[in-house]
Design a protein around this motif. Structure first.
Motif, short mmCIF file in Angstrom:
data_model
loop_
_atom_site.label_atom_id
_atom_site.label_comp_id
_atom_site.label_asym_id
_atom_site.label_seq_id
_atom_site.Cartn_x
_atom_site.Cartn_y
_atom_site.Cartn_z
N TYR A 14 -12.28 -105.06 52.99
CA TYR A 14 -12.80 -103.70 52.92
C TYR A 14 -13.19 -103.30 51.51
O TYR A 14 -14.21 -102.62 51.31
CB TYR A 14 -11.76 -102.72 53.48
N LEU A 15 -12.42 -103.72 50.52
CA LEU A 15 -12.79 -103.40 49.13
C LEU A 15 -14.12 -104.05 48.75
O LEU A 15 -14.99 -103.43 48.13
CB LEU A 15 -11.68 -103.84 48.17
N GLN A 16 -14.28 -105.30 49.10
CA GLN A 16 -15.53 -105.98 48.80
C GLN A 16 -16.70 -105.36 49.58
O GLN A 16 -17.82 -105.31 49.08
CB GLN A 16 -15.40 -107.47 49.13
N GLY A 17 -16.41 -104.89 50.78
CA GLY A 17 -17.47 -104.27 51.57
C GLY A 17 -17.95 -102.96 51.00
O GLY A 17 -19.06 -102.50 51.32
N LEU A 18 -17.13 -102.32 50.17
CA LEU A 18 -17.53 -101.05 49.53
C LEU A 18 -18.48 -101.26 48.36
O LEU A 18 -19.21 -100.33 47.98
CB LEU A 18 -16.30 -100.30 49.03
N GLU A 19 -18.48 -102.43 47.77
CA GLU A 19 -19.29 -102.68 46.58
C GLU A 19 -20.78 -102.44 46.87
O GLU A 19 -21.32 -102.92 47.86
CB GLU A 19 -19.09 -104.12 46.09
N GLY A 20 -21.40 -101.68 45.98
CA GLY A 20 -22.84 -101.42 46.11
C GLY A 20 -23.20 -100.33 47.10
O GLY A 20 -24.37 -100.13 47.41
N LYS A 21 -22.18 -99.61 47.61
CA LYS A 21 -22.45 -98.56 48.61
C LYS A 21 -21.92 -97.22 48.12
O LYS A 21 -20.98 -97.16 47.32
CB LYS A 21 -21.78 -98.94 49.95
N ASP A 22 -22.53 -96.14 48.63
CA ASP A 22 -22.02 -94.82 48.24
C ASP A 22 -20.81 -94.46 49.08
O ASP A 22 -20.42 -95.22 49.99
CB ASP A 22 -23.12 -93.75 48.37
N GLU A 31 -11.44 -90.64 40.40
CA GLU A 31 -12.59 -90.20 41.17
C GLU A 31 -13.42 -91.41 41.63
O GLU A 31 -13.77 -92.28 40.83
CB GLU A 31 -13.46 -89.28 40.32
N GLY A 32 -13.70 -91.47 42.91
CA GLY A 32 -14.47 -92.57 43.46
C GLY A 32 -13.70 -93.86 43.60
O GLY A 32 -14.28 -94.90 43.91
N GLU A 33 -12.37 -93.82 43.39
CA GLU A 33 -11.56 -95.03 43.47
C GLU A 33 -11.00 -95.19 44.88
O GLU A 33 -10.57 -94.22 45.52
CB GLU A 33 -10.40 -94.96 42.47
N TRP A 34 -10.99 -96.42 45.34
CA TRP A 34 -10.42 -96.73 46.65
C TRP A 34 -9.44 -97.88 46.52
O TRP A 34 -9.62 -98.77 45.70
CB TRP A 34 -11.53 -97.13 47.64
N ILE A 35 -8.39 -97.83 47.33
CA ILE A 35 -7.38 -98.89 47.32
C ILE A 35 -7.18 -99.40 48.75
O ILE A 35 -7.48 -98.68 49.72
CB ILE A 35 -6.04 -98.39 46.75
N PRO A 36 -6.72 -100.64 48.92
CA PRO A 36 -6.51 -101.16 50.27
C PRO A 36 -5.47 -100.34 51.03
O PRO A 36 -4.50 -99.86 50.44
CB PRO A 36 -6.01 -102.59 50.04
N ASN A 37 -5.68 -100.18 52.32
CA ASN A 37 -4.71 -99.49 53.17
C ASN A 37 -3.80 -100.53 53.81
O ASN A 37 -4.24 -101.31 54.65
CB ASN A 37 -5.44 -98.69 54.26
#
Length: 246
Positions: free
Chosen positions: A238-246, A218-224
């Protein structure tokens, strides 16, 4: 006249290549930040300039509008991205009563000469439509298309194809139409409505893969791995860009 060196190659990315090769009346590409959309649009403009039929003087004439929603974004992003690709192929004129305009002039190996104007406009409201009414142009490029109001796009669709004309040089536009690039809009946006529901005749919509995919947790994202333009982005962009965001 000095011959300019131009690069009109293809990329390794299928959606971006398809957009750059499209000659539909309207072509628009949607994708995540950093996916090369602006590069593709400007490359497409450059290629279309070289494809315009030459007139009796051996000149390939076109005129373009480059449109952004605000003047700061127009100057800070759109013009800079455009000039990075068109460097050495013309000169930019700023100031005065006229909008910023890039005057393109370079020779091709067949002895013909490309001559074009790219006029940069900021059109952020419905009343900006009046700015478009006096232009006779070949094509329009909407940078960050979703930020524009629909009435601006509608009016622009009535201005292209009117330059060059038989009365001014004896040649018609080889191609005319509109290009757009955008990040993903909300589902109640006019762009989403056109691209996903209406799909007007003569309009072609391209959708690049997202930068990330949902993971198993849940809430996990992986590179495409199918994301485009990754070779020109920092590692884990993109993974680093997700940090700190909903």
């Amino acid at each position: 006249m000095q011959r300019a060196e131009i690069s009109l190659g293809v990329t390794q990315y299928p959606v971006l290549n398809a957009f750059m090769g499209s000659r539909e009346r309207v072509s628009a590409i949607m994708g995540p930040l950093g996916s090369g959309k602006t590069y593709g649009a400007v490359q497409r403009i450059l290629k279309t300039m070289t494809e315009q039929a030459a007139n009796a003087e051996g000149v390939r004439p076109t005129r373009w509008l480059a449109v952004r929603n605000t003047y700061p974004d127009l100057c800070g992003t759109t013009i800079k991205d455009f000039e990075a690709i068109f460097e050495g192929l013309g000169t930019m004129k700023h100031g005065g009563l006229e909008p910023p305009t890039f005057h393109v002039t370079f020779s091709l190996k067949d002895g013909t000469r490309v001559q074009s104007q790219v006029i940069f406009l900021a059109l952020d409201r419905d009343d900006a439509v009046r700015k478009l009414r006096g232009y006779q142009i070949t094509g329009v490029w909407f940078n960050e298309m979703k930020e524009l109001v629909k009435s601006v796009v509608d009016m622009a669709d009535l201005r292209h194809g009117r330059y060059p004309s038989m009365a001014a040089g004896g040649v018609r536009p080889t191609w005319h139409g509109m290009l757009g690039d955008t990040n993903a809009p909300d589902e109640d946006h006019w762009y989403f409505h056109l691209a996903e529901e209406v799909r007007p005749k003569g309009w072609k919509f391209y959708r690049q893969p997202g930068g990330v995919l949902p993971g198993e947790g849940e809430g996990e994202w992986i590179p495409n791995p199918a994301a485009e333009n990754l070779s020109n982005l920092p590692q884990d962009y993109y993974l680093q860009g997700l940090e700190g965001k909903d």
